[in-house]
Design a protein around this motif. Sequence first.
Motif, short mmCIF file in Angstrom:
data_model
loop_
_atom_site.label_atom_id
_atom_site.label_comp_id
_atom_site.label_asym_id
_atom_site.label_seq_id
_atom_site.Cartn_x
_atom_site.Cartn_y
_atom_site.Cartn_z
N ALA A 39 52.62 -38.99 55.68
CA ALA A 39 52.57 -38.35 54.83
C ALA A 39 52.43 -36.61 54.71
CB ALA A 39 50.84 -38.42 54.88
N ALA A 40 53.59 -36.24 53.69
CA ALA A 40 53.85 -35.01 53.41
C ALA A 40 52.30 -33.54 53.40
CB ALA A 40 54.64 -34.28 52.35
N ALA A 41 52.96 -33.00 54.99
CA ALA A 41 51.47 -32.27 55.12
C ALA A 41 51.35 -30.80 53.83
CB ALA A 41 51.89 -31.16 56.10
N GLU A 42 50.20 -30.84 53.27
CA GLU A 42 50.12 -29.52 52.20
C GLU A 42 50.39 -28.35 52.76
OE1 GLU A 42 49.71 -28.54 48.60
OE2 GLU A 42 49.45 -30.71 49.23
N PRO A 43 51.64 -27.85 51.90
CA PRO A 43 51.40 -26.68 53.33
C PRO A 43 50.23 -25.70 52.69
CG PRO A 43 53.59 -27.06 51.59
CD PRO A 43 51.99 -28.39 51.13
N PRO A 44 50.03 -25.16 53.42
CA PRO A 44 48.84 -24.23 53.94
C PRO A 44 48.74 -22.37 52.92
CG PRO A 44 49.74 -24.05 55.73
CD PRO A 44 50.68 -25.01 55.40
N ALA A 45 47.68 -22.56 52.16
CA ALA A 45 47.70 -21.43 51.57
C ALA A 45 48.56 -20.34 52.24
CB ALA A 45 46.94 -20.56 50.94
N ALA A 46 48.58 -19.24 53.27
CA ALA A 46 49.27 -18.35 53.32
C ALA A 46 50.83 -19.00 53.62
CB ALA A 46 48.25 -18.60 55.10
N ALA A 47 51.02 -20.33 53.71
CA ALA A 47 51.98 -20.63 53.99
C ALA A 47 52.83 -20.18 52.86
CB ALA A 47 53.25 -21.88 54.95
N ARG A 48 52.29 -21.11 51.60
CA ARG A 48 53.15 -20.71 50.64
C ARG A 48 53.12 -18.87 49.87
NH1 ARG A 48 52.89 -24.55 47.08
NH2 ARG A 48 51.83 -25.61 47.92
N ALA A 49 52.14 -17.61 50.21
CA ALA A 49 52.34 -16.59 50.42
C ALA A 49 53.09 -15.73 50.45
CB ALA A 49 50.49 -15.98 50.23
N LEU A 50 53.05 -16.31 52.54
CA LEU A 50 54.39 -15.37 52.73
C LEU A 50 55.75 -16.17 52.58
CD1 LEU A 50 53.53 -15.93 56.67
CD2 LEU A 50 53.40 -14.24 54.90
N ALA A 51 55.97 -17.55 51.55
CA ALA A 51 57.03 -17.76 51.82
C ALA A 51 57.62 -16.70 49.79
CB ALA A 51 57.49 -19.46 50.90
N VAL A 52 56.74 -16.53 49.12
CA VAL A 52 56.63 -15.65 48.06
C VAL A 52 57.38 -14.26 48.77
CG1 VAL A 52 55.89 -13.90 46.43
CG2 VAL A 52 54.98 -16.96 46.38
N ILE A 53 56.61 -14.30 49.78
CA ILE A 53 57.24 -12.85 50.26
C ILE A 53 58.82 -12.42 51.47
CG2 ILE A 53 57.08 -10.86 52.79
CD1 ILE A 53 53.87 -11.97 51.47
N ALA A 54 58.84 -13.80 51.42
CA ALA A 54 60.31 -14.11 51.83
C ALA A 54 61.39 -14.58 51.14
CB ALA A 54 60.66 -15.15 53.02
N ALA A 55 60.65 -14.96 49.76
CA ALA A 55 61.31 -14.75 48.06
C ALA A 55 61.73 -13.64 48.01
CB ALA A 55 60.81 -15.99 47.42
N ALA A 56 61.02 -12.74 47.97
CA ALA A 56 61.35 -11.33 47.41
C ALA A 56 61.69 -10.26 48.84
CB ALA A 56 59.37 -10.80 46.74
N GLY A 57 62.41 -10.79 49.67
CA GLY A 57 63.05 -10.19 50.23
C GLY A 57 61.93 -9.44 51.06
N LEU A 58 61.28 -9.25 51.67
CA LEU A 58 60.95 -8.39 52.47
C LEU A 58 59.73 -9.15 53.32
CD1 LEU A 58 58.38 -7.25 49.61
CD2 LEU A 58 60.22 -6.12 50.25
N ALA A 59 60.50 -10.18 54.32
CA ALA A 59 59.54 -10.90 54.70
C ALA A 59 59.74 -10.30 56.22
CB ALA A 59 60.64 -12.45 54.89
N GLY A 60 60.59 -9.10 56.58
CA GLY A 60 61.02 -8.54 57.10
C GLY A 60 60.72 -7.23 57.59
N GLY A 61 60.01 -6.75 56.03
CA GLY A 61 58.99 -5.72 56.31
C GLY A 61 59.42 -4.37 55.43
N THR A 62 61.03 -4.40 55.22
CA THR A 62 61.56 -3.62 54.20
C THR A 62 63.01 -4.69 53.16
OG1 THR A 62 63.97 -4.54 55.65
CG2 THR A 62 62.65 -2.99 56.18
N GLY A 63 62.84 -3.79 52.50
CA GLY A 63 63.32 -4.10 50.86
C GLY A 63 62.87 -3.72 50.04
N PRO A 64 64.10 -3.52 48.41
CA PRO A 64 63.28 -3.28 47.83
C PRO A 64 62.23 -2.93 46.93
CG PRO A 64 64.84 -4.68 46.96
CD PRO A 64 65.06 -4.43 48.53
N GLY A 65 61.18 -1.91 46.91
CA GLY A 65 60.30 -2.24 46.22
C GLY A 65 58.86 -2.29 47.33
#
Length: 642
Positions: free
Chosen positions: A451-477
């Motif tokens: 059974a596929a584990a449902e991603p927790p809300a925290a993982a989903r939010a952090l994925a958005v940050i990574a998709a925006a290029g901000l996972a390392g704490g730097t980047g445009p914006g």
Amino acid sequence: MFRKILIANRGEIACRVIDTARRMGVATVAVYSEADAGARHVALADEAVLIGGPAPRDSYLRGAAIIAAARATGAEAIHPGYGFLSENPDFVDAVEAAGLVFIGPSGDAIRAMGLKDAAKALMAQAGVPVVPGYHGANQDPEHLAGAAEAVGYPVLIKAVAGGGGKGMRRVDRPADFAAALASAQGEALTAFGNPAVLIEKYVEKPRHIEVQVFGDGTSAVHLFERDCSLQRRHQKVIEEAPAPGMTPAMRAAMGQAAVRAAEAIGYSGAGTIEFIVDASEGLREDRFWFMEMNTRLQVEHPVTEAITGVDLVEWQLRVAAGEPLPRRQDELTITGHAFEARLYAEDVPAGFLPATGTLAHLNFGAARIETGVRAGDTISPWYDPMIAKVVTHGPTRAVALAQLARALEQTEVAGTVTNLGFLGALARHPGFAAGDVDTGLIGREIDALTAAAEPPAAARALAVIAAAGLAGGTGPGFSLWAPLTRAVPFEEPASLAVTGPGRVAVTVAGTTQDCALRADGWWVEGAKTGARFHVGADEVTVFMGAAYRFARPDPLARRSEGPASGLTLAPMPGLVKAVFVAAGQAVAEGDRLAVLEAMKMEHTMLAARAGTVAEVLVDPGAQVEAGAALIRLADETEEEAA
């Protein structure tokens, strides 16, 4: 001791042999196919020789080319690893005829154990218990049906030259015997070139327990047992040593039987005696029977090394070089407990379909890792898709299992799908933790384990940050002075707003999470996550106790339409082994259309719906890429016109 050896294999076992040889001061020669030119085992070896094309028959199964490479490089001996030519007695004879040493048993010993029926007869003569059944030469269907009646249902039909579950069928009642026999014989003929079968009593609660043996050609010792009962379709998934619930009396009985088996054929080197055990009333000395002998080093040998402190590859080299057995039986002891999990590139939701891909990101947890790949390597369609073996060892079974679960949680793979989540679910399974295992456990629990584990809300939010290029704490914006808000291309509607230094509010599908980057990583809603990321061209993977993958769409890319519903596509690169239909033929949903051979397995392509075959787009023998169209069914317009 040898000065130089050649390793007639690839992947993690080639790397494993190189590690021990290097420690012993022995130079190594790797052989490689065109597909493996940049492989890890090639990089580790002192020398490397190209032996042919990517298909195993054009490279790793070319015994003459391997022997020629050994002679050309001055190697004195050949280590076969496992698989490929490791249990080919003709190759052993050719190696010895060339004046080289085969690091393993004699050709005669391999032949003695090569056919299941002959091996069982030999073992019975040696006083080794064998499963009740028929192992004779008469293959007449009526005779075999009578043998099944005499043994008593349920029975197993097994190919005499088989392995890996091929040519094996369980039969519960006489009415089903003829069809099961024909199916098993046909599969055995295709897989092994030999349709002969044997009949055995089916064990109701079977455990697969094997004993590691080591011989010098005259005498032998055993290095205790491994439990390999966690299997899926007769393929081992997690192994452990020692076996849970093993009693000293049964261990002694199994060990003595295994030594008798090895000494009966004058065995030299590392080998494994596999037993089937009836665990319906616990482990009893009168409830284990010989199944087969693997006349080579086993994939799961590291768990034996962990509990005994023995390097089995070192023993192989020393005995092959003419030394006596390094230890007597009374000098071998068990310390602690060990587990091994096999990490594969495979699509679990799709039925464990082997997968390909580039390992864009690869990081392992705290464990002994046996691997033949590195980050950036490609999982090839030509070979077994194993990524690594994850091995843990602790003072008790509970500690070793907890270590395994933790190591799997810490393991990170991106670029291909894997069975990592499945392995983690097994390691946490309460029945497995209690030691209540048998070969049917995975089959009974398959839905829960996959059974596929449902991603927790925290993982989903952090994925958005990574998709925006901000996972390392730097980047445009990533502003320190303004609550800059912007939409982020994501698999769901998403946006983020920078709310302060190192702080972001992420909204996904209407739910907002407060995310903060601190010195020790990302925190979400005041909770530390320990998350790590891999950002690919079209997806983001968040590693947070498990790997959660999220689509990262390109807003400028055109939406591509999926394939027409009537097309049957190749799920991976492979060889079209057979085509069962022709243009104009009517098919029903689930009918066989073709067989694709890839990654050492055959995959049957089935009709997704009823209809009429409009076109057969491939011929048997064709090599196709992943996604290639194989068969097209006519659409409604074509069928009406016809």
